[in-house]
Design a protein around this motif. Sequence first.
Motif, PDB file in Angstrom:
ATOM      1  N   SER A 168       5.255  -1.761   1.598  1.00  0.00           N
ATOM      2  CA  SER A 168       4.621  -2.137   2.350  1.00  0.00           C
ATOM      3  C   SER A 168       5.152  -3.131   4.096  1.00  0.00           C
ATOM      4  CB  SER A 168       4.873  -3.862   1.886  1.00  0.00           C
ATOM      5  OG  SER A 168       3.932  -5.201   2.255  1.00  0.00           O
ATOM      6  N   SER A 169       4.138  -3.458   5.284  1.00  0.00           N
ATOM      7  CA  SER A 169       4.733  -3.426   6.857  1.00  0.00           C
ATOM      8  C   SER A 169       4.944  -4.737   6.364  1.00  0.00           C
ATOM      9  CB  SER A 169       3.398  -3.524   7.192  1.00  0.00           C
ATOM     10  OG  SER A 169       2.643  -4.134   6.945  1.00  0.00           O
ATOM     11  N   THR A 193       0.825   5.562  -1.440  1.00  0.00           N
ATOM     12  CA  THR A 193      -0.055   7.487  -0.810  1.00  0.00           C
ATOM     13  C   THR A 193       0.784   8.310  -1.107  1.00  0.00           C
ATOM     14  OG1 THR A 193       2.299   6.873   0.688  1.00  0.00           O
ATOM     15  CG2 THR A 193       0.124   5.767   1.361  1.00  0.00           C
ATOM     16  N   HIS A 211      -3.693  -9.568  -4.257  1.00  0.00           N
ATOM     17  CA  HIS A 211      -5.215  -9.418  -3.458  1.00  0.00           C
ATOM     18  C   HIS A 211      -6.077  -8.760  -3.989  1.00  0.00           C
ATOM     19  CE1 HIS A 211      -2.481  -9.397   0.536  1.00  0.00           C
ATOM     20  NE2 HIS A 211      -2.577 -10.120   0.054  1.00  0.00           N
ATOM     21  N   ALA A 236       0.598  -1.232  -0.391  1.00  0.00           N
ATOM     22  CA  ALA A 236       0.367  -0.116   0.433  1.00  0.00           C
ATOM     23  C   ALA A 236       0.884   1.414  -0.006  1.00  0.00           C
ATOM     24  CB  ALA A 236      -0.648   0.148   1.183  1.00  0.00           C
ATOM     25  N   PHE A 283      -2.529   0.654   5.320  1.00  0.00           N
ATOM     26  CA  PHE A 283      -3.718   0.075   6.373  1.00  0.00           C
ATOM     27  C   PHE A 283      -2.728   1.027   7.634  1.00  0.00           C
ATOM     28  CE2 PHE A 283      -6.343  -3.386   4.079  1.00  0.00           C
ATOM     29  CZ  PHE A 283      -7.106  -2.070   3.559  1.00  0.00           C
ATOM     30  N   ARG A 284      -1.774   0.712   7.596  1.00  0.00           N
ATOM     31  CA  ARG A 284      -1.173   0.434   9.417  1.00  0.00           C
ATOM     32  C   ARG A 284      -0.321   1.616   9.550  1.00  0.00           C
ATOM     33  NH1 ARG A 284      -1.340  -4.593   7.306  1.00  0.00           N
ATOM     34  NH2 ARG A 284      -2.799  -5.826   8.475  1.00  0.00           N
ATOM     35  N   SER A 324       9.300   3.052   6.721  1.00  0.00           N
ATOM     36  CA  SER A 324       9.146   2.358   8.092  1.00  0.00           C
ATOM     37  C   SER A 324       9.464   1.144   8.603  1.00  0.00           C
ATOM     38  CB  SER A 324       7.724   2.565   9.119  1.00  0.00           C
ATOM     39  OG  SER A 324       6.741   1.741   8.550  1.00  0.00           O
ATOM     40  N   GLN A 368       0.819  -6.262  -3.371  1.00  0.00           N
ATOM     41  CA  GLN A 368      -0.808  -6.476  -2.809  1.00  0.00           C
ATOM     42  C   GLN A 368      -1.578  -5.464  -3.161  1.00  0.00           C
ATOM     43  OE1 GLN A 368       0.848  -7.327   1.680  1.00  0.00           O
ATOM     44  NE2 GLN A 368       2.513  -6.285   0.228  1.00  0.00           N
ATOM     45  N   ASP A 405      -5.269  -1.128  -6.642  1.00  0.00           N
ATOM     46  CA  ASP A 405      -5.593   0.291  -7.013  1.00  0.00           C
ATOM     47  C   ASP A 405      -5.984   0.176  -8.267  1.00  0.00           C
ATOM     48  OD1 ASP A 405      -2.648   0.410  -7.332  1.00  0.00           O
ATOM     49  OD2 ASP A 405      -2.962   1.251  -5.458  1.00  0.00           O
TER      50      ASP A 405
HETATM   51  P1  NAD Z   1       0.330  -1.617   4.860  1.00  0.00           P
HETATM   52  O1  NAD Z   1      -0.481  -0.765   5.248  1.00  0.00           O
HETATM   53  O2  NAD Z   1      -0.127  -2.652   5.583  1.00  0.00           O
HETATM   54  O3  NAD Z   1       2.092  -0.411   4.972  1.00  0.00           O
HETATM   55  C1  NAD Z   1       2.298  -0.052   4.451  1.00  0.00           C
HETATM   56  C2  NAD Z   1       3.697   0.263   4.712  1.00  0.00           C
HETATM   57  O4  NAD Z   1       4.185   1.163   4.335  1.00  0.00           O
HETATM   58  C3  NAD Z   1       4.481   0.606   5.782  1.00  0.00           C
HETATM   59  O5  NAD Z   1       5.361   0.082   6.627  1.00  0.00           O
HETATM   60  C4  NAD Z   1       4.019   2.494   5.607  1.00  0.00           C
HETATM   61  O6  NAD Z   1       5.444   2.974   6.684  1.00  0.00           O
HETATM   62  C5  NAD Z   1       5.245   2.305   4.497  1.00  0.00           C
HETATM   63  N1  NAD Z   1       4.322   3.203   2.969  1.00  0.00           N
HETATM   64  C6  NAD Z   1       3.860   4.731   3.459  1.00  0.00           C
HETATM   65  N2  NAD Z   1       3.373   5.021   2.651  1.00  0.00           N
HETATM   66  C7  NAD Z   1       4.918   5.129   2.470  1.00  0.00           C
HETATM   67  C8  NAD Z   1       5.948   5.937   1.003  1.00  0.00           C
HETATM   68  N3  NAD Z   1       5.513   6.808   0.337  1.00  0.00           N
HETATM   69  N4  NAD Z   1       6.808   4.960   0.720  1.00  0.00           N
HETATM   70  C9  NAD Z   1       7.328   3.889   1.391  1.00  0.00           C
HETATM   71  N5  NAD Z   1       6.535   3.261   2.244  1.00  0.00           N
HETATM   72  C10 NAD Z   1       5.984   4.199   2.384  1.00  0.00           C
HETATM   73  O7  NAD Z   1       0.515  -2.029   3.574  1.00  0.00           O
HETATM   74  P2  NAD Z   1       0.546  -3.073   3.078  1.00  0.00           P
HETATM   75  O8  NAD Z   1       2.518  -4.687   4.081  1.00  0.00           O
HETATM   76  O9  NAD Z   1       0.279  -3.844   1.963  1.00  0.00           O
HETATM   77  O10 NAD Z   1      -0.759  -4.556   3.870  1.00  0.00           O
HETATM   78  C11 NAD Z   1      -2.468  -3.886   3.540  1.00  0.00           C
HETATM   79  C12 NAD Z   1      -3.195  -4.715   3.170  1.00  0.00           C
HETATM   80  O11 NAD Z   1      -3.427  -3.999   2.865  1.00  0.00           O
HETATM   81  C13 NAD Z   1      -2.196  -5.499   1.442  1.00  0.00           C
HETATM   82  O12 NAD Z   1      -2.922  -6.643   1.498  1.00  0.00           O
HETATM   83  C14 NAD Z   1      -3.162  -4.347   0.902  1.00  0.00           C
HETATM   84  O13 NAD Z   1      -4.126  -5.394  -0.333  1.00  0.00           O
HETATM   85  C15 NAD Z   1      -4.091  -3.186   1.531  1.00  0.00           C
HETATM   86  N6  NAD Z   1      -4.404  -1.558   0.622  1.00  0.00           N
HETATM   87  C16 NAD Z   1      -4.457  -1.859  -0.226  1.00  0.00           C
HETATM   88  C17 NAD Z   1      -4.553  -0.022  -0.912  1.00  0.00           C
HETATM   89  C18 NAD Z   1      -4.173  -0.094  -2.065  1.00  0.00           C
HETATM   90  O14 NAD Z   1      -4.349  -1.349  -3.023  1.00  0.00           O
HETATM   91  N7  NAD Z   1      -3.616   0.893  -2.327  1.00  0.00           N
HETATM   92  C19 NAD Z   1      -4.348   0.832  -0.325  1.00  0.00           C
HETATM   93  C20 NAD Z   1      -5.050  -0.067   1.520  1.00  0.00           C
HETATM   94  C21 NAD Z   1      -4.633  -1.571   1.952  1.00  0.00           C
END
Ligand code: NAD
Length: 245
Positions: A190-191, A27, A121, A23, A34-35, A215, A103, A106
């Motif tokens: 990704s976290s 951003t 996903h 995710a 999500f996290r 992070s 993952q 979008d």
């Molecule tokens: P997560 O929210 O668990 O972790 C996101 C990670 O990205 C965090 O560790 C954060 O520190 C880091 N991060 C945030 N912005 C950043 C940036 N600009 N540059 C670098 N790092 C950055 O997300 P995840 O690990 O992908 O797992 C969560 C689940 O949520 C996934 O399965 C996904 O399908 C879903 N999800 C998808 C979307 C999307 O499609 N855009 C959005 C939200 C959640």
Amino acid sequence: MNLYRSIAQAIKIGKYVVFFGGAGVSTECGIPDFRSSNGIYSRKFHYDPETILSRSFFYQKPNIFYSFLRENILKYMDVKPNKGHIILAELERAGKLKTIITQNIDGLHQKAGSNKVLELHGSLYRFYCTKCFKAYSYNDIKDFENVPLCCCGGIIRPDIVLYEEPLDQDVLSKSKEHIMRADVLLVAGSSLVVYPAAGLLKYFKGDKFIIINKSSTPFDDQADIIIHGPFAETMEKIMNELMAI
Ligand code: NAD
């Protein structure tokens, strides 16, 4: 050597470069993850997001599921890919990047021009009827007031993996094969706490394991190069170095 130059070198000499993202890759387009501290999990809802985005909740309370989806996820469907998405597409066209394993749901890698994308996903661009399995696109369902219904009366659902559901075995095994073949694995945004997706990383046996994440992650101690910074900005710096070597 600076870290951006080291990553550029690894990509340049890499024979099989694979990208694995989450995710945080999106951003910088304005889509919350999500996290993170301002991610979707930090907001207050009547039910927690993991409950709402579960299979049982979808079938029990599809109206609440769809209100949540529209207000928090589908509202970002018009955003544009960021520079990081675009650079990955350029690397694919240059024959450098063999595949993207994401993952994310979008569709932004495809919007940026990437063709080799494995969506662990699923995707918000695909929907289907839970009764007759007729396929629908996002455009077909976007104007429904709330729960979209098929002509057969069945509820239409997004083709995404909900909590309590397994991942598509074909996508999972293709992802595993690419990671096993990779000599350079670039992981970003990704976290790395969501399984089985994060579990794929253990199949990497190549030379350079690189993490770009804001992070720290549970895999940081296994990485050869780590940048704790923003994905799109970091990819631009790496691309500038790649052009210079
Ligand atoms: P997560 O929210 O668990 O972790 C996101 C990670 O990205 C965090 O560790 C954060 O520190 C880091 N991060 C945030 N912005 C950043 C940036 N600009 N540059 C670098 N790092 C950055 O997300 P995840 O690990 O992908 O797992 C969560 C689940 O949520 C996934 O399965 C996904 O399908 C879903 N999800 C998808 C979307 C999307 O499609 N855009 C959005 C939200 C959640």
